[in-house]
Design an enzyme around this catalytic site. Structure first.
Site, mmCIF file in Angstrom:
data_model
loop_
_atom_site.group_PDB
_atom_site.id
_atom_site.type_symbol
_atom_site.label_atom_id
_atom_site.label_comp_id
_atom_site.label_asym_id
_atom_site.label_seq_id
_atom_site.Cartn_x
_atom_site.Cartn_y
_atom_site.Cartn_z
ATOM 1 N N GLY A 136 0.836 -1.201 0.000
ATOM 2 C CA GLY A 136 0.000 0.000 0.000
ATOM 3 C C GLY A 136 0.871 1.252 0.000
ATOM 4 O O GLY A 136 1.928 1.263 0.621
ATOM 5 N N GLY A 191 1.465 -8.224 -6.052
ATOM 6 C CA GLY A 191 2.578 -8.506 -6.957
ATOM 7 C C GLY A 191 3.709 -9.292 -6.333
ATOM 8 O O GLY A 191 4.877 -8.974 -6.567
ATOM 9 N N GLY A 228 6.383 -2.362 3.165
ATOM 10 C CA GLY A 228 5.990 -2.758 4.517
ATOM 11 C C GLY A 228 6.400 -4.199 4.768
ATOM 12 O O GLY A 228 7.237 -4.754 4.035
ATOM 13 N N GLY A 240 5.083 -7.140 4.162
ATOM 14 C CA GLY A 240 4.950 -8.080 3.045
ATOM 15 C C GLY A 240 6.054 -7.880 2.018
ATOM 16 O O GLY A 240 6.747 -8.833 1.629
ATOM 17 N N THR A 299 5.190 2.152 6.083
ATOM 18 C CA THR A 299 3.805 1.761 6.352
ATOM 19 C C THR A 299 3.144 2.821 7.208
ATOM 20 O O THR A 299 3.752 3.322 8.161
ATOM 21 C CB THR A 299 3.668 0.394 7.065
ATOM 22 O OG1 THR A 299 2.343 0.318 7.626
ATOM 23 C CG2 THR A 299 4.638 0.178 8.197
ATOM 24 N N ILE A 300 1.907 3.149 6.860
ATOM 25 C CA ILE A 300 1.202 4.130 7.699
ATOM 26 C C ILE A 300 0.828 3.479 9.034
ATOM 27 O O ILE A 300 0.602 4.159 10.008
ATOM 28 C CB ILE A 300 -0.060 4.713 7.010
ATOM 29 C CG1 ILE A 300 -1.140 3.651 6.809
ATOM 30 C CG2 ILE A 300 0.276 5.421 5.717
ATOM 31 C CD1 ILE A 300 -2.525 4.243 6.649
ATOM 32 N N ASP A 301 0.768 2.135 9.055
ATOM 33 C CA ASP A 301 0.356 1.441 10.284
ATOM 34 C C ASP A 301 1.417 1.476 11.381
ATOM 35 O O ASP A 301 1.120 1.222 12.548
ATOM 36 C CB ASP A 301 0.035 -0.033 9.973
ATOM 37 C CG ASP A 301 -1.229 -0.195 9.142
ATOM 38 O OD1 ASP A 301 -1.854 0.824 8.824
ATOM 39 O OD2 ASP A 301 -1.584 -1.337 8.810
ATOM 40 N N ARG A 360 -25.016 12.683 19.657
ATOM 41 C CA ARG A 360 -24.804 11.397 18.983
ATOM 42 C C ARG A 360 -23.503 10.717 19.389
ATOM 43 O O ARG A 360 -22.582 11.365 19.866
ATOM 44 C CB ARG A 360 -24.692 11.642 17.475
ATOM 45 C CG ARG A 360 -25.998 11.610 16.770
ATOM 46 C CD ARG A 360 -25.790 11.883 15.299
ATOM 47 N NE ARG A 360 -27.074 11.945 14.649
ATOM 48 C CZ ARG A 360 -27.324 12.653 13.562
ATOM 49 N NH1 ARG A 360 -26.373 13.375 13.010
ATOM 50 N NH2 ARG A 360 -28.522 12.643 13.032
ATOM 51 N N MET A 412 -7.433 3.171 9.865
ATOM 52 C CA MET A 412 -6.630 2.032 9.407
ATOM 53 C C MET A 412 -5.785 1.452 10.549
ATOM 54 O O MET A 412 -5.634 2.094 11.593
ATOM 55 C CB MET A 412 -5.769 2.433 8.225
ATOM 56 C CG MET A 412 -6.569 2.450 6.933
ATOM 57 S SD MET A 412 -5.529 2.659 5.496
ATOM 58 C CE MET A 412 -6.716 2.364 4.191
HETATM 59 O O1 F6P Z 1 -0.987 -1.680 5.504
HETATM 60 C C1 F6P Z 1 -1.446 -0.435 5.230
HETATM 61 C C2 F6P Z 1 -2.919 -0.434 4.980
HETATM 62 O O2 F6P Z 1 -3.264 0.901 4.801
HETATM 63 C C3 F6P Z 1 -3.757 -1.115 6.050
HETATM 64 O O3 F6P Z 1 -3.971 -0.316 7.169
HETATM 65 C C4 F6P Z 1 -4.998 -1.469 5.288
HETATM 66 O O4 F6P Z 1 -5.648 -2.575 5.851
HETATM 67 C C5 F6P Z 1 -4.490 -1.785 3.944
HETATM 68 O O5 F6P Z 1 -3.274 -1.114 3.784
HETATM 69 C C6 F6P Z 1 -5.457 -1.412 2.840
HETATM 70 O O6 F6P Z 1 -4.980 -1.848 1.624
HETATM 71 P P1 F6P Z 1 -5.629 -1.496 0.223
HETATM 72 O O7 F6P Z 1 -4.979 -0.247 -0.264
HETATM 73 O O8 F6P Z 1 -5.312 -2.634 -0.645
HETATM 74 O O9 F6P Z 1 -7.106 -1.285 0.415
#
Ligand code: F6P
Length: 371
Positions: free
Chosen positions: A11, A75, A115, A117, A139-141, A176, A183
């Protein structure tokens, strides 16, 4: 003349272009040629997808979101979905073709930006195919454990915090409960950082399976204290106790499941259990888009320049990493062996508890803190 190739995989994350910029400029300084592989490994598979990156080509890209090389999370060259003559999709190992092209092009190193993977694929190319690879963590995570931080995370948290900030006024106007899904597939760093900073009442993360009773108690408690609205921040990978994370249908060639839907589920449960008006929203890819923050740009530029220094020294099979605020490196093996998860003893978790944020588990509620 030395030649290197760079690819961006998985991603996208704000800061990828800053890495590319720093790599091109640092390599140029050394008199090296830089090539970019489009769409992850596509450029190494099909040389038409390989582009020469010059300082002119990358001028002005540092502040740009996304990646000028394109990216994919379908990929994996060791398991690439390929259509056969009958139109059926079959998984093929095309890694040897990639190695052949890499050698034919005379590259001395592959800089793989990605990231967990993509870095694991890079590790396999190094260990199984002997390809000289250097990893750059993205990775943004922020779930790569061998680096203190990854670029993209700060931008994503800023975007999420900005969105949460805006929800307060509308939630308050309508009494509310607003549920925001952010994410974070395996780790709750985005939810935790943005939730604390954005004044959330409840934060639910993958590392702490949650109890709806606990969540609803917090909302009832708000009401009791005259606050008739609440903000709930949920990481996409969060799960109720004894349940699995909610996911969507898979995609061919994608190794990880596509998460999403937990925010809506939590909102529905709150509505049923508290009778309060609830709304849910998914921030989604907005968190991955746009210009990187100053912090992410700088980190990405530092990673890019450091990766070229590592290539110069021949530190293949390693990943550039941020350790104690400085550029350092770790082996790809070390970098990919586990994830960086939120630990309940983390001071951010303690901060959340101490300022009255519910984390969805009774043993972690403010009342359970002993002083
Ligand atoms: O790993 C980064 C991430 O943004 C995750 O937080 C999220 O689950 C995933 O990528 C989303 O991937 P995609 O761009 O394939 O929807």
């Amino acid at each position: 003349m030395k030649k290197i190739v760079i690819s961006t995989g998985g991603g996208d994350a704000p800061g990828l272009n800053a890495v590319i910029y720093a790599v091109v400029m640092s390599a140029e300084l050394r008199g090296w040629e830089v090539y970019g592989s489009r769409g992850g490994y596509k450029g190494l598979l099909d040389l038409d997808e390989l582009i020469r990156l010059t300082p002119e080509k990358v001028a002005d890209i540092t502040a740009l979101g996304g990646t000028i090389l394109g990216s994919t999370n379908k990929g994996n060259p060791f398991e690439m979905p390929v259509e056969n003559l009958a139109g059926e999709i079959q998984m093929r190992d095309v890694s040897d073709r990639i190695v052949k092209n890499f050698t034919r092009m005379g590259f001395m190193c592959h800089l793989a930006v990605g990231g967990d993977g993509s870095l694991d694929i890079a590790r396999r190319f190094f260990e199984e195919k002997g390809m000289p690879v250097i990893g750059v963590p993205k990775t943004i995570d922020n779930d790569l454990y061998a680096t203190q931080l990854t670029f993209g995370f700060d931008t994503a948290v800023s975007t999420a915090t900005g969105a949460i900030d805006k929800l307060h006024s509308t939630a308050k106007s309508h009494d509310r409960v607003m549920v925001v899904e952010v994410m974070g597939r395996d780790s709750g760093w985005i939810a935790l950082n943005s939730g604390i900073s954005g004044g959330a009442d409840v934060i639910l993360i993958p590392e702490i399976p949650f109890d709806m009773e606990c969540v609803c108690e917090k909302i009832a408690d708000n009401d009791l204290h005259g606050k008739h609205y609440a903000i709930v921040v949920v990481a996409e990978g969060a799960k109720a106790r004894n349940s699995e994370a909610i996911h969507k249908e898979g995609e061919i060639g994608r190794q990880e499941v596509l998460l999403g839907g937990i925010g809506e589920w939590v909102a529905k449960e709150i509505r049923i259990r508290t009778d309060k008006d609830t709304r849910s929203l998914v921030l989604g890819h907005i968190q991955r888009g746009g210009s990187p923050t100053t912090f992410d740009r700088l980190l990405a530029l530092r990673f890019g320049a450091a990766a070229v220094r590592m290539a110069e020294k021949g530190q293949f099979g390693h990943m550039v990493s941020l350790i104690n605020g400085k550029m350092d490196d770790v082996t790809l093996e070390e970098a990919t062996k586990k994830r960086k998860m939120v630990d309940v003893s983390d001071d951010k978790v303690m901060t959340a508890r101490e300022i009255g944020i519910c984390l969805g588990a009774a043993n972690l509620c403010a009342e359970s803190v002993n002083y």
